[in-house]
Write an enzyme that holds these catalytic residues in place. Structure first.
Site, mmCIF file in Angstrom:
data_model
loop_
_atom_site.group_PDB
_atom_site.id
_atom_site.type_symbol
_atom_site.label_atom_id
_atom_site.label_comp_id
_atom_site.label_asym_id
_atom_site.label_seq_id
_atom_site.Cartn_x
_atom_site.Cartn_y
_atom_site.Cartn_z
ATOM 1 C CG HIS A 208 -1.908 0.944 1.423
ATOM 2 N ND1 HIS A 208 -1.674 2.255 1.753
ATOM 3 C CD2 HIS A 208 -3.261 0.823 1.301
ATOM 4 C CE1 HIS A 208 -2.835 2.904 1.838
ATOM 5 N NE2 HIS A 208 -3.803 2.060 1.563
ATOM 6 C CG ASP B 30 0.397 -2.523 6.039
ATOM 7 O OD1 ASP B 30 -0.614 -2.667 6.761
ATOM 8 O OD2 ASP B 30 0.399 -1.823 5.007
ATOM 9 C CD GLN C 230 -7.129 -4.694 3.842
ATOM 10 O OE1 GLN C 230 -8.112 -5.397 4.092
ATOM 11 N NE2 GLN C 230 -7.253 -3.425 3.480
ATOM 12 C CE LYS D 267 -8.022 -0.030 5.544
ATOM 13 N NZ LYS D 267 -6.774 -0.074 4.764
ATOM 14 C CB CYS E 89 -3.676 3.196 -1.567
ATOM 15 S SG CYS E 89 -4.901 4.416 -1.140
#
Ligand SMILES: *Cc1c(COP(=O)(O)O)cnc(C)c1O
Length: 412
Positions: free
Chosen positions: A129, A206, A209, A232, A370
């Site tokens: 991202h 990261d 998600q 999220k 993104c």
């Protein structure tokens, strides 16, 4: 968590009742929300926690002698502990409240970045991202470091042999996504972490998600940093987490200066507060932190295995139905995938299809998500992305597929 706590059985219709927004309609049609990769909806318990904080307990934290301030401080610190327990971090002070994933990564790029020197190397991947690209470009420019990129293959899998070739004793940090937001690829992060550690590099994952789809365990992963966003994972916007190992955080300079992050201030010299406060300057997003605690508590009481199989079923069914349309191409066919379905259709611009779906009450995302380098790799302007949460249903997929068919007939 209490060991013998009974998990609720997974009943999607019962779960949907917890999410007030799912009951609304748009353009007179029942909303079908398939944009969970961009942000998730919030259960009533999260909305109530925020509401209760503002209607009953609003006060500044960590500084007041009075009743309400102490109550708000306890609630905020309890939220930190809920999150610590859920991600299995050793200590609450390893769990820093930030504004979100982008803020967490910027914190590391700025602060850990200060410990790097000219010629050091940072490795990211081709599926990151923008939030996990741009902060490293900025840092590498500032510190005269070199940024290296692990390539991906046609399926959207990382090419691990190339990663191994990039690793060397100048590698100081590896920053990769756990799960790609536009391809759904689940990366073999444990392998990546172990290989990076073998050359003495630190690793940032990261996790924007991941938490909403799988159990993550800091001790088991042994990553050095892990970043995710509240919004999220069924929590509020404007709040997120940076997990960091205590000994590493202790040796990093502060990111921002201000109240709360200091031990003592004079004009000659300021000494910094202990973790986590050293990295939490100023009045934080108190209601956000409490709301995120409520979200993680809600989610942790669900059956994560059942969620996983439900979401896999949704995504698998969607892909098989979509593939029946001529000219259809699924972007992202990695070996291990989460419930994200990105696709393009020959001769159809993603935006046009997305707009027609919207008019039928279906929320998907179109564009580059993104992740422009991924779009360049596949030589496409963008994709249409349906991203699922555990509250989506098979009936919704049937309506979605029928709407895709209707839209394609209109566009062709
Ligand atoms: C959403 C997302 C981000 C950025 O999160 P923010 O909440 O916008 O800060 C970073 N990485 C991935 C993989 C994402 O999906």
């Amino acid at each position: 968590m209490i060991e013998d706590q009974k998990q609720m059985p997974f009943d999607v219709n019962k779960i949907r009742d917890d999410f007030p927004l799912l009951k609304r309609s748009v353009y007179g049609k029942d909303l079908i929300y398939l944009d969970n990769g961009a942000t998730s909806q919030k259960p009533q318990v999260v909305i109530d926690a925020i509401n209760e904080y503002y209607s009953e307990n609003n006060s500044n934290i960590h500084r007041g002698v009075h009743y309400l301030s102490q109550l708000a401080t306890t609630q905020y610190e309890d939220a930190r502990k809920i999150i610590q327990t859920y991600i299995n971090a050793s200590l609450p002070e390893e769990v820093l409240f930030t504004k979100g994933t982008s803020d967490s990564i910027n914190l590391v790029a700025f602060s850990f970045g200060e410990t790097l020197s000219k010629g050091d190397e940072v490795i990211i991947s081709a599926m990151e991202h923008h939030s996990n690209i741009v902060p490293w470009q900025m840092m590498c420019e500032r510190k005269e470091c070199t940024l290296r990129v692990v390539p991906i293959d046609e399926n959207g899998d990382l090419i691990l042999e190339e990663f191994e070739k990039l690793l060397n004793n100048r590698t100081k940090l590896v920053a990769v996504s756990h799960i790609s937001n536009s391809l759904g690829t689940i990366n073999p992060v444990k392998t990546i972490i172990d290989k990076a550690h073998a050359v003495g590099a630190k690793v940032l994952i990261d996790g924007a998600q991941s938490i909403q789809h799988m159990k993550v365990d800091m001790l088991e992963l042994d990553c050095d940093f892990y970043a995710f966003s509240g919004h999220k994972v069924f929590g509020p916007t404007g709040v997120g987490i940076l997990y960091g190992k205590k000994d590493i955080l202790d040796n990093m300079p502060p990111y921002q200066g201000g109240g709360d992050m200091i031990a003592k201030v004079t004009f000659e010299k300021t000494t910094y507060n202990e973790l986590p406060h050293k990295f939490e300057a100023g009045t934080p997003n108190i209601s956000g932190g409490i709301g995120l605690g409520a979200a993680i508590k809600y989610f942790s009481e669900l059956d994560i295995e059942a969620i996983h199989s439900h979401e896999q079923e949704l995504a698998g069914y969607t892909e098989s139905k979509l593939m029946e349309f001529p000219g259809m191409k699924i972007i992202g066919t990695a070996k291990e995938k989460t419930s994200v379905v990105s696709f393009v259709v020959d001769g159809i611009h993603p935006f046009d299809l997305g707009t027609l779906l919207d008019k039928q009450g279906i929320a998907v995302r179109t564009g580059h998500h993104c992740t422009q380098p991924i779009m360049d790799f596949f030589e496409i302007p963008g994709t249409i992305r349906a991203s699922f949460a555990f509250y989506n249903t098979m009936e919704e997929i049937d309506i979605f597929i029928a709407a895709v068919e209707r839209s394609l007939n209109m566009l062709r």
